[in-house]
Design a protein around this motif. Structure first.
Motif, PDB file in Angstrom:
ATOM      1  N   ARG A 123       1.192  -1.305   0.099  1.00 44.65           N
ATOM      2  CA  ARG A 123      -0.277   0.051   0.076  1.00 44.65           C
ATOM      3  C   ARG A 123       0.947   1.245  -0.212  1.00 44.65           C
ATOM      4  O   ARG A 123       0.536   2.277  -0.454  1.00 44.65           O
ATOM      5  CB  ARG A 123      -1.232  -0.342   1.271  1.00 44.65           C
ATOM      6  N   ARG A 165      -6.844   0.763   5.286  1.00 47.38           N
ATOM      7  CA  ARG A 165      -7.361  -0.525   4.506  1.00 47.38           C
ATOM      8  C   ARG A 165      -8.733   0.517   3.789  1.00 47.38           C
ATOM      9  O   ARG A 165      -9.108   1.390   3.624  1.00 47.38           O
ATOM     10  CB  ARG A 165      -8.127  -0.600   5.498  1.00 47.38           C
ATOM     11  N   SER A 166      -9.524  -0.990   2.501  1.00 52.23           N
ATOM     12  CA  SER A 166     -10.520   0.043   1.368  1.00 52.23           C
ATOM     13  C   SER A 166     -11.498  -0.525   2.485  1.00 52.23           C
ATOM     14  O   SER A 166     -11.126  -1.121   3.324  1.00 52.23           O
ATOM     15  CB  SER A 166      -9.942  -1.504   1.098  1.00 52.23           C
ATOM     16  N   ASN A 167     -12.367  -0.047   1.805  1.00 50.87           N
ATOM     17  CA  ASN A 167     -14.077  -0.287   2.670  1.00 50.87           C
ATOM     18  C   ASN A 167     -14.148  -1.427   2.323  1.00 50.87           C
ATOM     19  O   ASN A 167     -14.675  -1.778   3.350  1.00 50.87           O
ATOM     20  CB  ASN A 167     -14.952   0.939   1.360  1.00 50.87           C
ATOM     21  N   ARG A 203      -9.447  10.450   2.863  1.00 54.79           N
ATOM     22  CA  ARG A 203      -9.627   9.946   4.131  1.00 54.79           C
ATOM     23  C   ARG A 203      -7.924  10.060   4.932  1.00 54.79           C
ATOM     24  O   ARG A 203      -7.897   9.855   5.902  1.00 54.79           O
ATOM     25  CB  ARG A 203      -9.270   8.005   3.473  1.00 54.79           C
TER      26      ARG A 203
END
Lengths: 216, 390
Positions: A123, A165-167, A203
């Motif tokens: 990431r 983190r992603s949704n 975010r």
């Protein structure tokens, strides 16, 4: 990915090399101090640098300062810093300098969660931001005022956002639907006065808001 | 005001001074000099009976030597008449004892008696002049009564004169007997060295734990994590491995907390401001931090100030029932000032907690001052001021 590792403890350095190779990355150089790190990056031009904050000769924040110098010389170079203890000012300085793109700040002990660590590395290399949950937890304890408006569930979601983190990943972690997560996140943005913007960096901004408020 | 010495008594209002016991105590102090006086007289007489000059000198020296220990003890004992601060019971060393005894034998005793004679005896003689010098004639009688009146006046001021001498003499004896300022400073310095040594040792332990134990545990945790990747998740070994992995991670968390308690690494690396923000961030009570430290104070000052803030915030969390606290820090004019306030119930008692006295010790060795204001009902303010040279 091509990785340069800077870590003065030999045991850990060799372990990291093994771990990253296990996940299919190439460790192009592994060094034990800040000066060698700078030299190795100049020579190898890696995709990402994994560096210990505290390194010889002074054993304070050589790794951090080397990371700043490298980011100044090579904008866009991804850096994942490992720290022995939680220090918000490190995270705040790192994120404040470049908007947090391609920056990671994790406690050393997170290496033990090998899969999560490898995910975090990717990431960061892809330009994301990863902040240790412990840092976020302390910041949540600190900047209470705006965060008092958040529900406990929203705080949990914010902590997971800070981990990059992603949704979908948040939904799985909390055992809720993607739609529920999206609703929580929208609510967090609203409560923290983060307006909808075109570039969708809210975010990161949500986390940054606290870090920067703290480093006043 | 508490009066501890004859000299301090002199500074009181005349009525209070004259009504107090200090003039009488001073008088007794001076009159007790008849003891060394008698010693000198008896010794001189005995030696003169020896009759031979060559023997007189060694005999005199021997007598003086013999008289030193009891005389020093006597001086120490009677010092309490003019100085009620505790005197060291034990001998302050042979040289000091000898100095006091020799002063007493050769310098003080006759001056003491002279002072009493001149200030008390003189006026008494004047007062009694109509009786002592019975004369005829109106003028002579008038002169005698004038002398008597003058004597009365002089007797009234006499306590000031002999108390002043007794106080000064007592101060000199105390200086000779008690450890001097320089020795106190030396004691303080040695305590500072001790605190420094403790702090150095804690830093070393912190570094050993971080660079040794923590690295090994991280490496162990990493190996366990990698091993788990190789096992199918439903195998019987996988669960045991997962447990071992969790144990290793818990050990790391505990180690991190432990190390922070031993020595806050951020204090060494980033200085007081960062360390204070850090400890404020962990406080369960919200803390507003307002720091203006244009430069880093010396390490020993930083450590002392950090422990004050840390302990104060711990007390806020434990006892104050406060809803908010604030830390304010300034470094200006060569003084570091840290102030920790809360809006709690107050009533903190420095005598109760050993933590506070320990803090005061830490602050004392860097020449600082620690003050606490905590009236019942609040608010509580703790303040520490430490000089740090520019």
């Amino acid at each position: 990915m091509r990785v340069v590792i800077a870590e003065d403890a030999v045991l850990l350095r060799e372990g990291l090399v093994g771990l990253l190779e296990r996940f299919g990355h190439t460790v192009v150089a592994s060094v034990g101090d800040a000066a060698s790190l700078v030299a190795a990056v100049e020579e190898q031009r890696p995709d990402i640098v994994v560096a210990d904050v505290r390194m010889p000769p002074g054993f304070t924040d050589e790794g951090l300062r080397a990371a700043f110098a490298l980011r100044a010389a090579h904008p866009g170079l991804a850096v994942l810093l490992l720290s022995q203890y939680v220090e918000q000012t490190y995270a705040a300085e790192l994120l404040g300098s470049a908007g947090g793109a391609g920056i990671g700040y994790l406690l050393k002990e997170r290496i033990g969660d090998v899969r999560e660590f490898a995910d975090a590395l990717v990431r960061v290399a892809e330009g994301g931001t990863v902040i240790d949950p412990e840092v976020v937890r302390q910041l949540l304890g600190w900047r209470r005022d705006p965060l008092r408006r958040l529900t406990p569930r929203e705080l949990e979601v914010l902590a997971l956002i800070a981990e990059g983190r992603s949704n979908g990943s948040i939904a799985r972690a909390l055992f809720v639907s993607d739609a529920a997560v999206a609703k929580h996140i929208a609510s967090i943005f609203a409560k923290l006065d983060l307006p909808p913007t075109a570039d969708g960096h809210r975010r990161v901004l949500a986390v940054l808001a606290y870090l920067q408020a703290e480093s006043r | 005001m508490l009066t501890r010495t004859a000299l301090e008594a002199l500074a009181r209002r005349p009525a209070a001074f004259l009504a107090s016991g200090w003039p009488w105590r001073s008088l007794a102090y001076l009159l007790s000099s008849t003891v060394p006086g008698l010693v000198v007289a008896v010794t001189a007489l005995s030696i003169s009976l020896v009759g031979r000059v060559p023997l007189m000198v060694p005999a005199g020296i021997a007598a003086a030597g013999l008289a030193v220990p009891p005389l020093a003890r006597f001086e120490r004992w009677r010092l309490r008449l003019v100085d009620s601060t505790p005197t060291p019971r034990a001998s302050a060393g042979r040289r000091r004892d000898a100095a006091v005894a020799l002063f007493s034998l050769f310098v003080f005793w006759w001056i003491d008696l002279l002072v009493v004679g001149a200030t008390v005896g003189g006026p008494v003689v004047l007062i009694l002049s109509p009786v002592l010098q019975p004369t005829d004639g109106a003028w002579a009688l008038a002169a005698a009564f004038t002398a008597s009146a003058m004597g009365l006046l002089l007797l009234l001021v006499a306590p000031y004169t002999f108390t002043a001498w007794a106080g000064a003499r007592g101060a000199l004896v105390r200086t000779l007997l008690a450890p001097r300022e320089t020795e106190l400073a030396e004691v303080l310095r040695s305590r500072a060295r001790l605190v420094d040594a403790f702090e150095t040792e804690r830093r070393r332990i912190e570094r050993d734990l971080h660079d040794g134990t923590q690295q090994r545990l991280v490496a162990l945790s990493m190996r366990l994590g990698l091993a788990r990747l190789d096992l199918p998740p439903d195998s019987p070994l996988a669960e045991q491995l997962a447990q071992a992995h969790e144990e290793a991670k818990l050990a790391l968390v505990e180690l991190r907390e432990l190390v922070r308690g031993v020595h806050p690494q951020v204090l060494t690396d980033r200085g007081l401001a960062a360390a204070v923000r850090n400890v404020a961030a962990r406080s369960p009570v919200p803390v507003d931090v307002d720091l203006s430290l244009p430069r880093r104070p010396p390490q020993s000052v930083e450590v002392a100030a950090y422990y004050v803030v840390s302990e104060a915030l711990a007390n806020v969390a434990k006892h104050s029932r406060a809803s908010r606290a604030a830390v304010r820090g300034r470094l200006a004019g060569g003084v570091l000032t840290m102030e920790i306030r809360d809006d709690g119930v107050g009533g903190a008692d420095p005598a109760r907690g050993t933590g506070l006295t320990g803090l005061a010790d830490r602050v004392a060795v860097v020449d600082g001052r620690l003050s606490l204001s905590s009236p019942a009902g609040g608010p509580t303010t703790m303040r520490v001021e430490i000089p740090c040279a520019l």
